[in-house]
Design an enzyme around this catalytic site. Structure first.
Site, short mmCIF file in Angstrom:
data_model
loop_
_atom_site.label_atom_id
_atom_site.label_comp_id
_atom_site.label_asym_id
_atom_site.label_seq_id
_atom_site.Cartn_x
_atom_site.Cartn_y
_atom_site.Cartn_z
N TYR A 158 0.89 -1.15 0.00
CA TYR A 158 0.00 0.00 0.00
C TYR A 158 0.93 1.20 0.00
O TYR A 158 1.63 1.46 0.98
CB TYR A 158 -0.93 -0.01 1.22
CG TYR A 158 -2.08 -0.97 1.10
CD1 TYR A 158 -2.90 -0.95 -0.02
CD2 TYR A 158 -2.35 -1.90 2.10
CE1 TYR A 158 -3.96 -1.83 -0.14
CE2 TYR A 158 -3.41 -2.78 1.99
CZ TYR A 158 -4.21 -2.74 0.86
OH TYR A 158 -5.25 -3.62 0.74
N HIS A 317 -10.56 -6.12 -6.29
CA HIS A 317 -10.45 -6.21 -4.83
C HIS A 317 -11.61 -7.01 -4.23
O HIS A 317 -12.09 -6.72 -3.13
CB HIS A 317 -10.39 -4.81 -4.21
CG HIS A 317 -9.44 -4.70 -3.05
ND1 HIS A 317 -8.15 -4.29 -3.19
CD2 HIS A 317 -9.59 -4.97 -1.73
CE1 HIS A 317 -7.54 -4.27 -2.02
NE2 HIS A 317 -8.40 -4.69 -1.11
N GLY A 378 -8.52 -15.73 -2.24
CA GLY A 378 -8.64 -14.84 -1.10
C GLY A 378 -9.58 -15.32 -0.01
O GLY A 378 -9.19 -16.03 0.91
#
Length: 431
Positions: A158, A317, A378
């Site tokens: 990030y 995402h 994920g």
């Protein structure tokens, strides 16, 4: 169940037979069905911590679209192919892996399980699956490197506001043998998530999920503090009310946690939107593969090539950032129609990975057929971690790869090379 034999041509093929022979449900999760594991994870947490993982932006329409898009494609099985000896081997950036599955970066895992990021890091090493660490982790870069041991790992950035902090993070990742840098581009600001907004639920503000910041020497030096690289492990379960009450009561430890939480948020989730020109700084300061995560447009994929990226992760995402965005699988289909992208990929100069919505082995085959070289998994492994820790992550990885192996063989293929980028030869769009 033991880890797969790396010398076996088909390390995942015996999983189902072992389950049948055991005469009991798969352990420790008791099921291989994603929705059932998800329900168990929700039941175990029983609070908004689950929604931080399971919820998405706005009305959750993008997350639903991700799944529906897979249903628009169907595999075309072929017969009388000797697929007895088959392999899932996949080479990414010159490294051969036993499968095309990577563990996706998920942050702030201290709100989900006691051992937080240790669970997937150790599971990845045990099964030979590549692991990607999030900047929002609740363990340090160094601790995770130790937990992952000789595993293959990448670091997901990030992007900090200040270059000195960015350089420090890159240096730490390199020193701890993280092989590739994944730059997440779609979270320059947090998505609009009603389930978090209505509870004012943001663990980072309480110092949970900022452990990479607190272990960074450059960041901590601003405040005259030494970095904490070992043992800064937020208490599980995370109780926001306890922090708020402690702050009001003047608890110095909690006040310090909240201070650093807010300072790290200003640094790593600052709301500063970067440009393509900014990418040069990362390219100049990272020697290994540079991968851009969050690409959805054809033009952006082509710009990634122009600006020196080694690859992209086609991702929205998991639907957590933009409500009403296109499903990730559709984005992959569109991007792989670009002659520029296909030529760079064919020449070995550009790698295309896929993320958002993978649940089954057939999902993986569809993504590979549309042009992805590997996929990121994920929520499934995270739910396994919530329910049963490292063993839960390992079961999810095993049964997902066994499902992929089984589907590959029954569809009449002996290797993933016969699937990757073959489009209409492998799948067809349903009317």
């Amino acid at each position: 169940m033991a880890a797969p034999n790396a010398d076996s041509a088909n390390p995942w093929g015996s999983y189902a037979l072992q389950l049948y022979a055991s005469r009991k449900a798969p352990q420790p999760l008791g099921t291989v069905v994603f929705e059932e594991i998800e329900a168990k994870a929700k039941e175990k947490l029983k609070d908004c911590a689950f929604m931080y993982a399971g919820g998405s932006a706005g009305t959750n329409s993008t997350e639903r679209a991700n799944r529906k898009q897979f249903e628009k494609w169907a595999i075309i099985p072929r017969m009388l192919v000797n697929a007895t000896k088959r392999t899932l081997e996949t080479t990414i950036f010159g490294v051969k892996h036993s499968s095309p599955v990577f563990i996706a970066p998920i942050g702030v895992q201290a709100i989900f399980a006691k051992d937080a990021e240790f669970n997937p890091a150790r599971a990845a090493q045990a099964l030979g699956v590549p692991f990607i660490l999030s900047t929002a982790a609740s363990r340090s870069i160094e601790e995770i490197a130790k937990a992952n041991g000789d595993g293959h790992r990448w670091y997901q950035l990030y992007w900090p506001r200040n270059n000195d902090v960015t350089l420090s993070l890159l240096g730490r990742a390199k020193a701890n043998n993280y092989k590739a840098l994944v730059v997440t581009l779609d979270t320059m600001a947090l998505g609009w998530r009603p389930h978090d907004l209505e509870k004012a639920y943001i663990p980072f503000a309480h110092g949970v999920g900022i452990q990479i910041g607190k272990s960074d020497p450059v960041f901590m030096a601003r405040y005259g503090k030494q970095p904490i690289t070992e043992g800064d492990h937020p208490e599980f379960p995370y109780d926001p009310a306890k922090f708020d009450q402690g702050f009001v009561a003047g608890d110095e430890k909690i006040k310090e946690q909240i201070f650093f939480g807010m300072e790290w948020l200003k640094e790593a989730n600052s709301g500063l939107f970067r440009s393509w020109e900014d990418l040069k700084f990362l390219r100049d300061n990272w020697e290994g593969p540079l991968v851009l995560k969050g690409i959805q447009r054809v033009q952006d994929a082509e710009l990634a090539i122009d600006h020196g990226a080694d690859g992209i992760i086609v991702s929205n995402h998991g639907g957590r950032q933009v409500d009403g965005a296109i499903p990730s699988l559709l984005a992959l289909e569109m991007i792989m129609k670009s002659e520029k992208v296909k030529a760079a990929q064919a020449a070995g100069k550009f790698t295309v990975l896929f993320d958002s919505g993978i649940r089954t082995g057939s999902d993986i085959i569809k993504a590979l057929a549309l042009g992805a070289q590997a996929v990121l998994l994920g929520r499934p492994w995270l739910y396994g971690s919530i329910v049963a820790g490292q063993a839960g992550v390992e079961q999810v990885l095993r049964h997902t790869l066994a499902d992929l192996d089984n589907t590959l063989g029954l569809a009449g293929f002996t290797s993933l090379d016969e699937v990757r980028g073959k489009g209409d030869e492998v799948i067809t769009r349903l009317s």
